[in-house]
Design a protein around this motif. Structure first.
Motif, mmCIF file in Angstrom:
data_model
loop_
_atom_site.group_PDB
_atom_site.id
_atom_site.type_symbol
_atom_site.label_atom_id
_atom_site.label_comp_id
_atom_site.label_asym_id
_atom_site.label_seq_id
_atom_site.Cartn_x
_atom_site.Cartn_y
_atom_site.Cartn_z
ATOM 1 N N LEU A 261 0.905 -1.406 0.005
ATOM 2 C CA LEU A 261 -0.024 -0.051 -0.058
ATOM 3 C C LEU A 261 0.913 1.293 -0.110
ATOM 4 O O LEU A 261 0.372 2.449 -0.325
ATOM 5 N N ALA A 262 2.064 1.135 0.350
ATOM 6 C CA ALA A 262 2.988 2.358 0.348
ATOM 7 C C ALA A 262 3.633 2.604 -1.131
ATOM 8 O O ALA A 262 3.886 3.865 -1.163
ATOM 9 N N LEU A 263 3.411 1.538 -2.086
ATOM 10 C CA LEU A 263 4.144 1.888 -3.223
ATOM 11 C C LEU A 263 3.521 2.977 -4.108
ATOM 12 O O LEU A 263 4.470 3.859 -4.519
ATOM 13 N N LEU B 6 -8.326 -6.056 8.636
ATOM 14 C CA LEU B 6 -9.204 -5.440 8.610
ATOM 15 C C LEU B 6 -8.662 -3.851 8.279
ATOM 16 O O LEU B 6 -9.140 -3.215 7.143
ATOM 17 N N ASP B 7 -7.610 -3.495 8.904
ATOM 18 C CA ASP B 7 -7.217 -2.350 8.659
ATOM 19 C C ASP B 7 -6.690 -1.929 7.212
ATOM 20 O O ASP B 7 -6.663 -0.938 6.490
ATOM 21 N N SER B 8 -5.816 -2.870 6.636
ATOM 22 C CA SER B 8 -5.216 -2.871 5.597
ATOM 23 C C SER B 8 -6.196 -2.653 4.396
ATOM 24 O O SER B 8 -6.091 -1.945 3.262
ATOM 25 N N SER B 9 -7.292 -3.413 4.576
ATOM 26 C CA SER B 9 -8.274 -3.457 3.577
ATOM 27 C C SER B 9 -8.975 -2.146 3.515
ATOM 28 O O SER B 9 -9.487 -1.469 2.284
ATOM 29 N N ARG B 10 -9.221 -1.347 4.824
ATOM 30 C CA ARG B 10 -9.560 -0.014 4.897
ATOM 31 C C ARG B 10 -8.996 1.017 4.190
ATOM 32 O O ARG B 10 -9.384 1.758 3.552
ATOM 33 N N VAL B 11 -7.607 0.897 4.589
ATOM 34 C CA VAL B 11 -6.621 1.741 3.840
ATOM 35 C C VAL B 11 -6.674 1.622 2.283
ATOM 36 O O VAL B 11 -6.648 2.750 1.777
ATOM 37 N N GLU C 249 -7.690 4.621 -0.098
ATOM 38 C CA GLU C 249 -6.670 5.318 -1.093
ATOM 39 C C GLU C 249 -7.012 4.874 -2.587
ATOM 40 O O GLU C 249 -6.189 5.120 -3.448
ATOM 41 N N ASN C 250 -8.077 4.184 -2.566
ATOM 42 C CA ASN C 250 -8.708 3.774 -3.991
ATOM 43 C C ASN C 250 -7.472 2.950 -4.455
ATOM 44 O O ASN C 250 -7.080 3.089 -5.903
ATOM 45 N N ILE C 251 -6.915 1.883 -3.894
ATOM 46 C CA ILE C 251 -5.901 1.134 -4.280
ATOM 47 C C ILE C 251 -6.423 -0.328 -4.694
ATOM 48 O O ILE C 251 -6.763 -0.892 -3.549
ATOM 49 N N PRO C 252 -6.127 -1.074 -5.777
ATOM 50 C CA PRO C 252 -6.696 -2.339 -5.798
ATOM 51 C C PRO C 252 -6.030 -3.150 -4.909
ATOM 52 O O PRO C 252 -4.771 -3.083 -4.927
ATOM 53 N N PHE C 253 -6.875 -3.911 -4.150
ATOM 54 C CA PHE C 253 -6.329 -5.054 -3.132
ATOM 55 C C PHE C 253 -7.035 -6.190 -2.867
ATOM 56 O O PHE C 253 -8.174 -6.097 -2.781
ATOM 57 N N ARG C 254 -6.176 -7.205 -2.709
ATOM 58 C CA ARG C 254 -6.634 -8.520 -2.120
ATOM 59 C C ARG C 254 -5.447 -9.280 -1.614
ATOM 60 O O ARG C 254 -4.667 -9.325 -2.089
ATOM 61 N N PHE C 255 -5.806 -9.961 -0.510
ATOM 62 C CA PHE C 255 -4.663 -10.804 0.002
ATOM 63 C C PHE C 255 -4.025 -11.771 -0.988
ATOM 64 O O PHE C 255 -5.114 -12.261 -1.616
ATOM 65 N N PRO C 256 -2.865 -12.077 -1.179
ATOM 66 C CA PRO C 256 -2.274 -12.631 -2.350
ATOM 67 C C PRO C 256 -2.883 -14.032 -2.134
ATOM 68 O O PRO C 256 -3.023 -14.701 -0.924
ATOM 69 N N ASP D 245 -3.086 -6.908 -6.221
ATOM 70 C CA ASP D 245 -4.067 -6.013 -6.706
ATOM 71 C C ASP D 245 -5.602 -6.809 -6.839
ATOM 72 O O ASP D 245 -6.569 -6.287 -7.252
ATOM 73 N N GLY D 246 -5.464 -8.372 -6.704
ATOM 74 C CA GLY D 246 -6.810 -9.011 -6.806
ATOM 75 C C GLY D 246 -7.163 -9.399 -8.247
ATOM 76 O O GLY D 246 -8.020 -10.126 -8.313
ATOM 77 N N THR D 247 -6.132 -9.136 -9.132
ATOM 78 C CA THR D 247 -6.872 -9.505 -10.660
ATOM 79 C C THR D 247 -5.992 -10.937 -10.745
ATOM 80 O O THR D 247 -6.581 -11.544 -11.885
ATOM 81 N N VAL D 248 -5.090 -11.517 -9.935
ATOM 82 C CA VAL D 248 -4.653 -12.884 -10.188
ATOM 83 C C VAL D 248 -4.884 -13.796 -9.115
ATOM 84 O O VAL D 248 -4.610 -13.259 -7.976
#
Length: 218
Positions: free
Chosen positions: A18-20, A63-68, A72-79, A129-132
């Protein structure tokens, strides 16, 4: 004068991922070089870490990383799969860690080329990013690396030929990370001062502005 910042990064850390985006924006906007230095995650660096930690820790991170990410409108899902082979019921971490060893050594290879930020950004998106699903299969990583100007097969071959060389790079990163005064990731270090977390980039910029940081000319 271009200022320099170290960024200690783990491929398993959601906050590192999320920092990238903001890190890349900082590099684009300001005359600063970010030296991304991959380290192994705490699950590998500190044996038994999760068994010693409050069980609420992992749940809060989810919880928090999904919220962040949403904020920040960053595509996200745990690998999928997790870069760490770990039994989440018992919290036991497997001795054999093929995914995180490969990823971190590849990051070290890119670091030796002086392009670890570009490489890590490309690869991390495949994981997070949840696409793969099944980022470790097929040509997902190779395609992402190739789009960023890297030959993943050549990098894998170099690591396989001399893994100790890259382990030494990672160990040096971990030693420097510890010496900075923090243990978590992402940690930015500027002139020996640590800034922990993706939410400390504004503070980091403020500090660097006090040391002469300037915006890039358009």
């Amino acid at each position: 004068m271009t200022l320099s910042v170290d960024l200690f990064f783990s491929f398993r850390s959601p906050y590192s991922y999320l920092a990238l985006p903001r890190t890349l924006t900082m590099v684009a906007d300001y005359d600063v070089a970010v030296n991304l230095r991959p380290v192994y995650p705490l699950a590998v660096r500190v044996p038994g870490f999760f068994k010693k930690t409050d069980p609420r820790f992992a749940r809060y991170v989810v919880l928090d990383s999904s919220r962040v990410a949403k904020h920040e409108n960053i595509p996200f899902r745990f690998p999928r799969p997790d870069p760490i082979v770990q039994d989440m019921a018992t919290l036991d971490v497997a001795a054999h860690q093929p995914y995180i060893h490969r990823l971190t050594r590849l990051g070290a290879a890119a670091q030796l080329e002086g392009r670890s930020l570009d490489f890590t950004h490309a690869i991390s998106r495949v994981l997070w990013d949840g696409t793969v699903k099944g980022w470790n299969e097929g040509d997902h990583l190779a395609s992402a690396a190739g789009a960023a100007g890297f030959d993943l097969a050549a990098m894998d071959a170099a690591v396989a030929a001399d893994p100790d060389r890259f382990e030494l790079v990672i160990k040096a990163n971990e030693d420097a990370h510890a010496a900075s005064g923090h243990w978590g990731v992402p940690t930015f270090v500027f002139e020996n001062e640590p800034f922990f977390g993706q939410d400390r980039i504004d503070l980091l910029i403020w500090r660097m502005e006090g040391k002469g940081l300037t915006r890039r000319k358009v």
